[in-house]
Design an enzyme around this catalytic site. Structure first.
Site, PDB file in Angstrom:
ATOM      1  N   ARG A 172      12.533  22.257  23.031  1.00 20.07           N
ATOM      2  CA  ARG A 172      12.003  21.467  24.130  1.00 20.07           C
ATOM      3  C   ARG A 172      10.515  21.193  23.966  1.00 20.07           C
ATOM      4  O   ARG A 172       9.930  20.425  24.723  1.00 20.07           O
ATOM      5  CB  ARG A 172      12.242  22.191  25.460  1.00 20.07           C
ATOM      6  CG  ARG A 172      13.700  22.278  25.826  1.00 20.07           C
ATOM      7  CD  ARG A 172      13.934  23.167  27.016  1.00 20.07           C
ATOM      8  NE  ARG A 172      13.590  24.560  26.738  1.00 20.07           N
ATOM      9  CZ  ARG A 172      13.865  25.575  27.532  1.00 20.07           C
ATOM     10  NH1 ARG A 172      14.480  25.353  28.670  1.00 20.07           N
ATOM     11  NH2 ARG A 172      13.544  26.809  27.207  1.00 20.07           N
TER      12      ARG A 172
ATOM     13  N   ASP B 211      11.364  26.691  20.208  1.00 12.16           N
ATOM     14  CA  ASP B 211      12.022  26.108  21.375  1.00 12.16           C
ATOM     15  C   ASP B 211      11.995  24.593  21.184  1.00 12.16           C
ATOM     16  O   ASP B 211      10.920  23.984  21.205  1.00 12.16           O
ATOM     17  CB  ASP B 211      11.258  26.520  22.647  1.00 12.16           C
ATOM     18  CG  ASP B 211      11.957  26.047  23.913  1.00 12.16           C
ATOM     19  OD1 ASP B 211      12.741  25.075  23.838  1.00 12.16           O
ATOM     20  OD2 ASP B 211      11.714  26.657  24.962  1.00 12.16           O
TER      21      ASP B 211
ATOM     22  N   ARG C 251      31.080  31.856  28.352  1.00 11.67           N
ATOM     23  CA  ARG C 251      30.329  31.364  29.507  1.00 11.67           C
ATOM     24  C   ARG C 251      30.944  30.131  30.152  1.00 11.67           C
ATOM     25  O   ARG C 251      30.796  29.915  31.345  1.00 11.67           O
ATOM     26  CB  ARG C 251      28.874  31.093  29.109  1.00 11.67           C
ATOM     27  CG  ARG C 251      28.028  32.351  29.161  1.00 11.67           C
ATOM     28  CD  ARG C 251      26.579  32.093  28.848  1.00 11.67           C
ATOM     29  NE  ARG C 251      26.447  31.397  27.587  1.00 11.67           N
ATOM     30  CZ  ARG C 251      26.316  30.092  27.458  1.00 11.67           C
ATOM     31  NH1 ARG C 251      26.246  29.316  28.513  1.00 11.67           N
ATOM     32  NH2 ARG C 251      26.216  29.551  26.273  1.00 11.67           N
TER      33      ARG C 251
ATOM     34  N   PRO D 264      33.269  17.880  18.340  1.00 10.11           N
ATOM     35  CA  PRO D 264      34.269  18.951  18.182  1.00 10.11           C
ATOM     36  C   PRO D 264      35.079  19.142  19.468  1.00 10.11           C
ATOM     37  O   PRO D 264      34.551  19.028  20.564  1.00 10.11           O
ATOM     38  CB  PRO D 264      33.425  20.200  17.917  1.00 10.11           C
ATOM     39  CG  PRO D 264      31.990  19.783  17.968  1.00 10.11           C
ATOM     40  CD  PRO D 264      31.932  18.433  18.599  1.00 10.11           C
TER      41      PRO D 264
ATOM     42  N   PRO E 142      38.163  21.997  20.949  1.00  8.93           N
ATOM     43  CA  PRO E 142      38.087  23.429  21.253  1.00  8.93           C
ATOM     44  C   PRO E 142      37.966  24.304  20.013  1.00  8.93           C
ATOM     45  O   PRO E 142      38.917  24.451  19.255  1.00  8.93           O
ATOM     46  CB  PRO E 142      39.423  23.691  21.977  1.00  8.93           C
ATOM     47  CG  PRO E 142      40.354  22.631  21.477  1.00  8.93           C
ATOM     48  CD  PRO E 142      39.529  21.455  21.085  1.00  8.93           C
TER      49      PRO E 142
ATOM     50  N   GLY F 279      21.688  30.319  14.625  1.00 15.41           N
ATOM     51  CA  GLY F 279      21.807  31.779  14.616  1.00 15.41           C
ATOM     52  C   GLY F 279      23.167  32.277  15.085  1.00 15.41           C
ATOM     53  O   GLY F 279      23.548  33.427  14.822  1.00 15.41           O
ATOM     54  N   THR F 280      23.900  31.413  15.799  1.00 17.21           N
ATOM     55  CA  THR F 280      25.178  31.863  16.378  1.00 17.21           C
ATOM     56  C   THR F 280      26.210  30.735  16.306  1.00 17.21           C
ATOM     57  O   THR F 280      25.882  29.579  16.005  1.00 17.21           O
ATOM     58  CB  THR F 280      25.009  32.221  17.878  1.00 17.21           C
ATOM     59  OG1 THR F 280      24.368  31.122  18.522  1.00 17.21           O
ATOM     60  CG2 THR F 280      24.213  33.484  18.082  1.00 17.21           C
TER      61      THR F 280
ATOM     62  N   TYR G 276      33.427  14.277  25.445  1.00 13.00           N
ATOM     63  CA  TYR G 276      33.073  13.777  26.776  1.00 13.00           C
ATOM     64  C   TYR G 276      31.788  12.955  26.765  1.00 13.00           C
ATOM     65  O   TYR G 276      31.353  12.465  27.807  1.00 13.00           O
ATOM     66  CB  TYR G 276      33.080  14.874  27.833  1.00 13.00           C
ATOM     67  CG  TYR G 276      32.218  16.106  27.614  1.00 13.00           C
ATOM     68  CD1 TYR G 276      30.857  16.014  27.378  1.00 13.00           C
ATOM     69  CD2 TYR G 276      32.780  17.373  27.713  1.00 13.00           C
ATOM     70  CE1 TYR G 276      30.070  17.156  27.233  1.00 13.00           C
ATOM     71  CE2 TYR G 276      32.023  18.522  27.560  1.00 13.00           C
ATOM     72  CZ  TYR G 276      30.656  18.409  27.318  1.00 13.00           C
ATOM     73  OH  TYR G 276      29.898  19.534  27.167  1.00 13.00           O
TER      74      TYR G 276
ATOM     75  N   LEU H  67      28.995  27.884  16.076  1.00 10.05           N
ATOM     76  CA  LEU H  67      29.294  26.874  15.063  1.00 10.05           C
ATOM     77  C   LEU H  67      28.083  26.607  14.173  1.00 10.05           C
ATOM     78  O   LEU H  67      28.231  26.301  12.994  1.00 10.05           O
ATOM     79  CB  LEU H  67      29.749  25.571  15.742  1.00 10.05           C
ATOM     80  CG  LEU H  67      31.119  25.647  16.435  1.00 10.05           C
ATOM     81  CD1 LEU H  67      31.395  24.361  17.213  1.00 10.05           C
ATOM     82  CD2 LEU H  67      32.239  25.915  15.430  1.00 10.05           C
TER      83      LEU H  67
END
Ligand code: HXC
Length: 278
Positions: A68, A66, A200, A189, A191, A18-19, A148, A21
């Site tokens: 999870r 969700d 955030r 990816p 930055p 929905g947002t 990372y 990438l």
């Protein structure tokens, strides 16, 4: 850069579509002919992305879910298959992350990130993998990780450990499920600014400048670059790529790794002085 029908006839699920990438990949896949189902917790984001892409004439649908909760995943996949008839591609893009000193984290904070980023990815992968294997269908899984996952990173330890798990999942399933016609690949990816996570995760705007100045390519990535790589990797043109992670970061992680990379900051005079001394 692609044939317009590169993904025609394919059905793709994108978690966190929905947002950010995820949304950029959803649009790119749809432009290339795929039927796209975006999945996330936030109905508002899902609805607005769906409406935007529908207005542009693309085939897109959403399910609130969700990741999870394996039960919610099963329901979402059932209903996506009811609508589109099948699923060919799963993009595990949804993730949670926050920046914190590790010693400040509670066990619950750790659980929160691992449950979304690692468990959610595993649950969705299991749901699709079992269906593909039981029906003898081919499938492609694209996992979004981070560099990372193998370098580790201070201050995002729950995310780094979760992404390391997703990297192990990617390489393990490539071998185990490869013979069954299921391909598992990943993108790491660097930055790529997105409205939500950039705000955030970075304490200040200056940090964006720092990300640019320390990057060997001296810029940030664009969503189009990421979405094109994803489209290629999930397409049949990439059908011999299995278990591989493609890094798209302008050389960022390597620049922090090479022992002599700091010499990039030497002036021409300093280089000349070094040559003279030799
Ligand atoms: C320390 C924190 C914290 C923070 C929450 N917690 N935020 N601890 N620092 N900033 C702790 C809380 O104190 C609590 O533990 C536990 O985590 C659960 O907190 P909730 O607020 O109840 O969590 P919740 O609302 O369920 O979700 C938190 C979240 C959320 C997942 C991080 O902010 C979120 O949904 N974010 C959007 C998704 C996202 O972050 N996407 C970007 C991913 S980017 P206690 O013990 O106190 O109760 C990414 C790749 C990065 O993954 C790669 C970069 C190159």
């Amino acid at each position: 850069m692609f044939r317009e029908d590169l993904l025609l006839g394919k059905v793709a699920i994108i978690t966190g579509g929905g947002t950010g990438l995820g949304k950029s990949m959803a649009r790119r896949f749809a432009v290339l002919g795929a039927d796209v189902a975006i999945v996330s917790r936030n109905k508002e984001h899902l609805e607005s992305t769906m409406n935007e892409l529908k207005d542009e004439g693309y085939s897109i649908s959403y399910r609130q879910c969700d990741i999870r909760d394996p039960g919610q995943i099963e329901e979402a996949v059932d209903s996506i298959i009811d609508e589109f008839g099948k699923v060919d591609i799963l993009v595990n893009n949804a993730a949670g992350n926050f920046v914190s000193k590790t010693e400040m984290l509670s066990p619950k904070a750790f659980d929160t990130i691992l449950k979304i980023t690692l468990n959610g990815t595993v649950y969705f992968t299991l749901e699709m993998g079992k269906r593909w294997i039981n029906s003898g269908s081919k499938g492609t899984i694209l996992n979004m990780i981070a560099t990372y996952a193998w370098t580790g990173s201070a201050y995002v330890v729950p995310s780094a450990t979760a992404k390391a798990g997703v990297l192990a999942l990617t390489r393990s399933l490539a071998v185990e499920w490869g013979p069954k016609g299921i391909r598992t690949v990943a993108i790491a990816p660097g930055p790529f600014p997105t409205g939500g996570s950039t705000k955030r995760l970075l304490p200040s705007e200056d940090m964006l400048d720092l990300l640019v100045s320390r990057n060997p390519s001296k810029r940030l990535g664009t969503h189009a670059e990421l979405a094109n790589l994803a489209a290629f990797l999930v397409s049949d043109e990439a059908s011999f790529i299995n278990g591989e992670v493609i890094t798209i970061d302008g050389g960022e992680w390597l620049s922090g790794a090479g022992q002599f990379n700091m010499l990039s900051s030497l002036t021409e005079d300093a280089w000349e002085e070094m040559r003279r001394r030799r």
